[in-house]
Design a protein around this motif. Sequence first.
Motif: not given
Length: 630
Positions: A544, A549, A552-553, A556-557, A560
């Motif tokens: 990430a 990215l 982002k947690s 969340e990843l 995605s």
Amino acid sequence: MTDIETNLENRPPSVAHLLLDRVAATPDAVAYRYPVPPASGEGPDEWRPLTWSQAADRVFNIAAGLIELGLLPEQRVALAAETSADWILSDLGIMCAGGANTTVYPSTNAGETQFILADSGSRVLIAEDGVQLAKVVEKQTELPELTHVIVLKESEAVLPAGEIAPFEVLSLAELERRGAAYLEKNPDVVKERIAGLQPEQLATLIYTSGTTGRPKGVRLSHDTWSYMAFGIEATRLVEPHDDQFLWLPLAHVFGKVLTAGHVKVGHVMSVDGRVDKIIENLPVVKPTKMCAVPRIFEKVYNGVAAKAKAGGDTKYKIFQWAAGVARDYAKITQANYVKTGKRSAPMGLSMKHAVADKLVYSKLRDAFGGRIVGTVSGSAALAPEIGFFFAGAGIPILEGYGLTESAAASFVNRDESYRTGWVGKPLPGCEVRIAEDGEILLRGPGIMQGYHGLPEQTAEVLEADGWFHTGDIGELSEDGFLKITDRKKDLIKTSGGKYIAPTEVEGQFKAVCPYVGSVLVIGANRNYCTALVSLDEPALLGWAKEAGLEGKSYAELVQSEEARQLIDGYVKELNQGLQRWQTIKQFRILPRDLDVEHGELTPSLKLKRPVVEKRFGDLIEDMYAGAREA
């Protein structure tokens, strides 16, 4: 008859006898090293040695203490604790007292702990701490046979405030003090118990963590462990000059068998079961040998790959090149060894390998402490491409095979003759044959007596003439090497009539995708295959950062579109090497990695397929919604 066959034929009745021999032979040699955290709580651990003589003194005190508590031969003593020198000494103490150890994973919940203790009829529990003590306090009314609980952590050997219990609680230190006092009055009591041990006497009850249903207690005799000790020595997996790092859970048969071999061989054993300390410990312990399960090697590989990728395109390209060279080198040298008995490679490849060694492999070996000469992988299938990588990098993974029911070590690769993707040759004294349907059958001293209190289930897998049905499918080479192709019950048959070995496909995916945590191939009675994929959090967070990215947690990843495209690329790469009916048509990324806590992995990190399929059934059905013929 060879010397090995003679030694096996004349083996003593138990590991307790072997312990007496070991102490007599090398009393002042270091047996164990164990970590002691600093008093301040800050800074590195101090690794302290324990000689064989010192270890034996503690073992005898524990044994005498148990006898003083009233323990009779073959009565069960449960052990629910993390891997440590104290675990091993307690286990040997139980054995020398004539008792039988019942192993319990400390991660086991109160309900299943109660089941194991009650089903085994355990009279004594040796517990890690107050957490384990609380489990039996909660279930005390369902444990009428439990008379004593011994707690390893002395400060936690007390009942919770306001609680009363029908069993006595004391610390391991107190048990040893009571044992020492009992020995003063009865100096021969432990040696008399050892002398009375019979080969077929029950030594251990190991409850299979099982991928389905209630665990079954596997009955293993004293002779089984004595046989395993001699078998390990015969394979030369460890030698007297070795320092072996032991972190595997000792409630599992893989870890337990290593302790038997250790007593026979007499090498140094550095013991610390804290999994989160493995990477930190390796440069300190500097082991020459280490055993692990495939998931550990996969995590190391993914970590190295992710670190290289985080270093930029150039570093990642160098790593990818070096990884390819390692695999090519391993494959060619192993193939040449089979043909000629020598590990050789073409000059051009050897030159590339030498460059890659300086750039990549040497750093990897340094991370293992710099002295590692071999590792052993067991408990589950190792992805061949992972094995070839480590072999080419100078850290050969000697794959082995066995089950709880066969005391773990039935087959293992040896030294220079090892072959990646194969689990080696049988230990001396172990017989093997392949049934008509491909199932592996085993017979020999390592096979269990049966399942505790379950004669019908025992009869299902253990024939009257001693042949044990493993439930695994495999093939034997002309020179006696075994390859495991799948679990008999895990073979997938698609609706088109094609058989697929899911672990083979899963292993190939782990080799191509450095971000995978776990993968489960689905396809039984379906018209195409799909997969559930969980991602390794540290590796994904590293990606990430590189992908823009950052911030982002993990949750969340994994949801995605970028992560979906990332994994889609690796699935397409996987499919290029598969038969049409094996290819993965769809996949779903799981919201978290699979783990023991949620019941999706066994404590030995095996995938519980039915649990995962049930828990994420909605995702599976979504992949087949409106399915058309593939």
